[in-house]
Design an enzyme around this catalytic site. Structure first.
Site, PDB file in Angstrom:
ATOM      1  N   HIS A  12       0.881  -1.187   0.000  1.00  0.00           N
ATOM      2  CA  HIS A  12       0.000   0.000   0.000  1.00  0.00           C
ATOM      3  C   HIS A  12       0.906   1.221   0.000  1.00  0.00           C
ATOM      4  O   HIS A  12       1.476   1.582   1.023  1.00  0.00           O
ATOM      5  CB  HIS A  12      -0.915   0.007   1.222  1.00  0.00           C
ATOM      6  CG  HIS A  12      -1.884   1.163   1.232  1.00  0.00           C
ATOM      7  ND1 HIS A  12      -3.225   1.006   1.475  1.00  0.00           N
ATOM      8  CD2 HIS A  12      -1.699   2.501   1.025  1.00  0.00           C
ATOM      9  CE1 HIS A  12      -3.836   2.183   1.416  1.00  0.00           C
ATOM     10  NE2 HIS A  12      -2.913   3.113   1.155  1.00  0.00           N
ATOM     11  N   HIS A  14       1.761   5.250  -1.724  1.00  0.00           N
ATOM     12  CA  HIS A  14       1.420   6.436  -2.514  1.00  0.00           C
ATOM     13  C   HIS A  14       2.694   7.016  -3.112  1.00  0.00           C
ATOM     14  O   HIS A  14       3.579   7.464  -2.372  1.00  0.00           O
ATOM     15  CB  HIS A  14       0.734   7.491  -1.641  1.00  0.00           C
ATOM     16  CG  HIS A  14      -0.569   7.013  -1.069  1.00  0.00           C
ATOM     17  ND1 HIS A  14      -1.774   7.147  -1.718  1.00  0.00           N
ATOM     18  CD2 HIS A  14      -0.847   6.345   0.079  1.00  0.00           C
ATOM     19  CE1 HIS A  14      -2.741   6.605  -0.988  1.00  0.00           C
ATOM     20  NE2 HIS A  14      -2.203   6.108   0.105  1.00  0.00           N
ATOM     21  N   LEU A  15       2.774   6.988  -4.427  1.00  0.00           N
ATOM     22  CA  LEU A  15       3.980   7.516  -5.084  1.00  0.00           C
ATOM     23  C   LEU A  15       3.746   8.888  -5.711  1.00  0.00           C
ATOM     24  O   LEU A  15       4.689   9.519  -6.173  1.00  0.00           O
ATOM     25  CB  LEU A  15       4.477   6.530  -6.161  1.00  0.00           C
ATOM     26  CG  LEU A  15       5.056   5.218  -5.626  1.00  0.00           C
ATOM     27  CD1 LEU A  15       5.497   4.322  -6.782  1.00  0.00           C
ATOM     28  CD2 LEU A  15       6.231   5.472  -4.678  1.00  0.00           C
ATOM     29  N   LYS A  95      -8.883  -0.213  -6.022  1.00  0.00           N
ATOM     30  CA  LYS A  95      -8.942   0.415  -4.711  1.00  0.00           C
ATOM     31  C   LYS A  95     -10.222   1.222  -4.563  1.00  0.00           C
ATOM     32  O   LYS A  95     -10.486   2.127  -5.361  1.00  0.00           O
ATOM     33  CB  LYS A  95      -7.723   1.338  -4.538  1.00  0.00           C
ATOM     34  CG  LYS A  95      -7.724   2.173  -3.257  1.00  0.00           C
ATOM     35  CD  LYS A  95      -7.486   1.330  -2.027  1.00  0.00           C
ATOM     36  CE  LYS A  95      -7.621   2.156  -0.748  1.00  0.00           C
ATOM     37  NZ  LYS A  95      -6.504   3.075  -0.520  1.00  0.00           N
ATOM     38  N   HIS A 134     -10.468   1.321   1.479  1.00  0.00           N
ATOM     39  CA  HIS A 134     -10.243   2.258   2.580  1.00  0.00           C
ATOM     40  C   HIS A 134     -11.519   2.226   3.408  1.00  0.00           C
ATOM     41  O   HIS A 134     -12.493   2.906   3.090  1.00  0.00           O
ATOM     42  CB  HIS A 134      -9.965   3.671   2.048  1.00  0.00           C
ATOM     43  CG  HIS A 134      -9.650   4.654   3.142  1.00  0.00           C
ATOM     44  ND1 HIS A 134      -8.447   5.308   3.227  1.00  0.00           N
ATOM     45  CD2 HIS A 134     -10.380   5.065   4.207  1.00  0.00           C
ATOM     46  CE1 HIS A 134      -8.459   6.089   4.303  1.00  0.00           C
ATOM     47  NE2 HIS A 134      -9.620   5.966   4.916  1.00  0.00           N
ATOM     48  N   HIS A 168      -4.806  -0.685   5.620  1.00  0.00           N
ATOM     49  CA  HIS A 168      -4.304   0.038   6.797  1.00  0.00           C
ATOM     50  C   HIS A 168      -5.232  -0.059   8.004  1.00  0.00           C
ATOM     51  O   HIS A 168      -5.752   0.941   8.499  1.00  0.00           O
ATOM     52  CB  HIS A 168      -3.997   1.501   6.482  1.00  0.00           C
ATOM     53  CG  HIS A 168      -5.020   2.205   5.611  1.00  0.00           C
ATOM     54  ND1 HIS A 168      -6.358   2.207   5.885  1.00  0.00           N
ATOM     55  CD2 HIS A 168      -4.870   2.926   4.479  1.00  0.00           C
ATOM     56  CE1 HIS A 168      -6.989   2.908   4.960  1.00  0.00           C
ATOM     57  NE2 HIS A 168      -6.104   3.342   4.093  1.00  0.00           N
ATOM     58  N   ASP A 240       1.420   2.513   3.475  1.00  0.00           N
ATOM     59  CA  ASP A 240       0.582   3.702   3.309  1.00  0.00           C
ATOM     60  C   ASP A 240       1.453   4.957   3.391  1.00  0.00           C
ATOM     61  O   ASP A 240       0.999   6.008   3.851  1.00  0.00           O
ATOM     62  CB  ASP A 240      -0.559   3.755   4.335  1.00  0.00           C
ATOM     63  CG  ASP A 240      -1.622   4.778   3.945  1.00  0.00           C
ATOM     64  OD1 ASP A 240      -1.644   5.197   2.782  1.00  0.00           O
ATOM     65  OD2 ASP A 240      -2.418   5.163   4.817  1.00  0.00           O
TER      66      ASP A 240
HETATM   67  C1  NCD Z   1      -3.361   9.023   1.980  1.00  0.00           C
HETATM   68  C2  NCD Z   1      -2.857  10.039   0.976  1.00  0.00           C
HETATM   69  O1  NCD Z   1      -2.320  11.074   1.384  1.00  0.00           O
HETATM   70  O2  NCD Z   1      -2.987   9.809  -0.237  1.00  0.00           O
HETATM   71  N1  NCD Z   1      -3.452   9.658   3.268  1.00  0.00           N
HETATM   72  C3  NCD Z   1      -3.478   9.039   4.468  1.00  0.00           C
HETATM   73  O3  NCD Z   1      -3.661   9.722   5.476  1.00  0.00           O
HETATM   74  N2  NCD Z   1      -3.278   7.751   4.582  1.00  0.00           N
HETATM   75  C4  NCD Z   1      -4.647   8.440   1.516  1.00  0.00           C
HETATM   76  C5  NCD Z   1      -5.099   7.239   2.306  1.00  0.00           C
HETATM   77  O4  NCD Z   1      -4.552   6.151   2.171  1.00  0.00           O
HETATM   78  O5  NCD Z   1      -6.010   7.400   3.117  1.00  0.00           O
HETATM   79 ZN    ZN Z   2      -3.222   5.082   1.483  1.00  0.00          ZN
END
Ligand code: NCD
Ligand code: ZN
Length: 335
Positions: A12, A14-15, A95, A134, A168, A240
């Site tokens: 999981h 975010h790039l 997702k 989520h 998460h 995450d």
């Molecule tokens: C994530 C994001 O910033 O893209 N933020 C987070 O607080 N985890 C999005 C997500 O996974 O909820």
């Molecule tokens: Zn996330």
């Protein structure tokens, strides 16, 4: 003391895109062998073309590293079977975000009746595309995940062949649900193993630890630690890691997301070592995900050493978890 990990996976991740992608993607690619890349860009990744071009940009940003981006599509209730069959070969999962629940999720789902979701879920189940969720309602912030559990249960019951990943997870309620349904799995982050709400807001407010779902109570953290530390076969590591520029975090309206990519493996080794369960880290950070998703990641051997790691206070304008602190483990060689 050292431990060698075989092809660690971040399921999981975010790039982002643009300059942020250039900055953060190499940090994951240096130590992870593959990662499940979240689709919450602006606009979200909702077509085959978008998946393929985003994948190319990630590959370009991680050139020279052994790293496979596992791509995801942003869930939309109107996807039809033919589209999903077409896009299946390019993605590992879809997702689902509730509308407006977290960063860049405005185009998410607002009707969670199983009937409204059934056509897409049925197609995904038939095609063997896992659903990542989520799982938060728009209720009181501490209760959102627990309130969402009945939705997971309805979907899990109605689509027993659909692989569902509760992303998460942060509560003991989610841990309990995990074992009630064969087709429910979960990712657990680094920060939710370490912190509770007290670390975020119990003293001075720490915006870099603010994320969705918000960190919960000590007993919730204990439940997460229990299944992570035993490398329960239904849980896997998903950082995450969610970078935001400093001005978006240190602001009156702080963006949600903790940036952990560059510290993830060292901090995992530290906490597994402290719990006396280092031998279970391989399963938690790779083997379980391989089995759950049926993937064979590219080969990468990561040696972690029990030596001090002074975490940089920032990477460009992004502040990592443990920034400026010293961890007791660090990444040694990567082969
Ligand atoms: C994530 C994001 O910033 O893209 N933020 C987070 O607080 N985890 C999005 C997500 O996974 O909820
Ligand atoms: Zn996330």
């Amino acid at each position: 003391m050292e431990i060698i990990l075989d092809s660690p996976l971040d399921m999981h991740l975010h790039l982002r895109d643009g300059d942020m992608l250039q900055r953060v993607a190499p940090l994951s690619a240096q130590t992870f062998s593959a990662g499940l890349v979240m689709p919450n860009l602006v606009p979200p990744v909702t077509s085959k073309e978008m998946v393929l071009s985003y994948k190319e940009r990630i590959q370009e940003a991680t050139k020279g590293e052994v790293f496979e981006p596992y791509m995801t599509l942003f869930f939309r209730p109107e996807y039809d079977y033919d589209f999903l069959r077409e896009v299946k070969e390019d993605i590992l999962a879809i997702k689902l975000y509730p509308a407006g629940i977290t960063t860049n999720s405005e185009d998410g789902v607002d009707n969670f009746s199983v009937e409204a979701l059934a056509p897409v879920l049925e197609a995904m189940s038939e095609l063997g595309i896992p659903l990542c969720v989520h799982g938060e309602t728009n209720g009181f912030v501490m209760d959102r995940e627990a309130e969402f559990i009945p939705i997971y249960e309805r979907i899990a019951k109605r689509f027993p062949d659909l692989t569902i990943v509760m992303e998460h997870i942060t509560t003991k309620e989610a841990v309990d649900a995990l074992v009630r349904y064969d087709n429910l799995y979960a990712t657990i982050t680094l920060h939710h193993l370490y912190i509770t709400l007290d670390d975020v807001a119990g003293g001075l407010l720490r915006p870099h630890l603010f994320c969705k779902p918000i960190a919960k109570r000590p007993e919730d953290r204990m439940a997460l630690r229990k299944v992570a530390f035993m490398a329960h076969e239904k849980v896997m590591f998903g950082s995450d890691s969610a970078p935001h520029p400093r001005h978006k975090k240190e602001a009156p309206g702080c963006a949600a997301g903790v940036f952990t990519a560059p510290v993830a493996l060292a901090a995992l080794a530290q906490i597994f070592d402290e719990a006396g369960v280092l031998d279970n880290l391989q399963k938690f950070v790779s083997d379980n995900a391989r089995r759950i998703y049926g993937v064979t990641p590219p080969k990468k051997e990561v040696t972690l050493l029990k030596e001090p790691f002074e975490v940089p206070p920032s990477y460009g304008d992004v502040v990592p978890m443990f920034g400026g602190e010293t961890l007791r483990w660090r990444v040694g060689s990567v082969l």
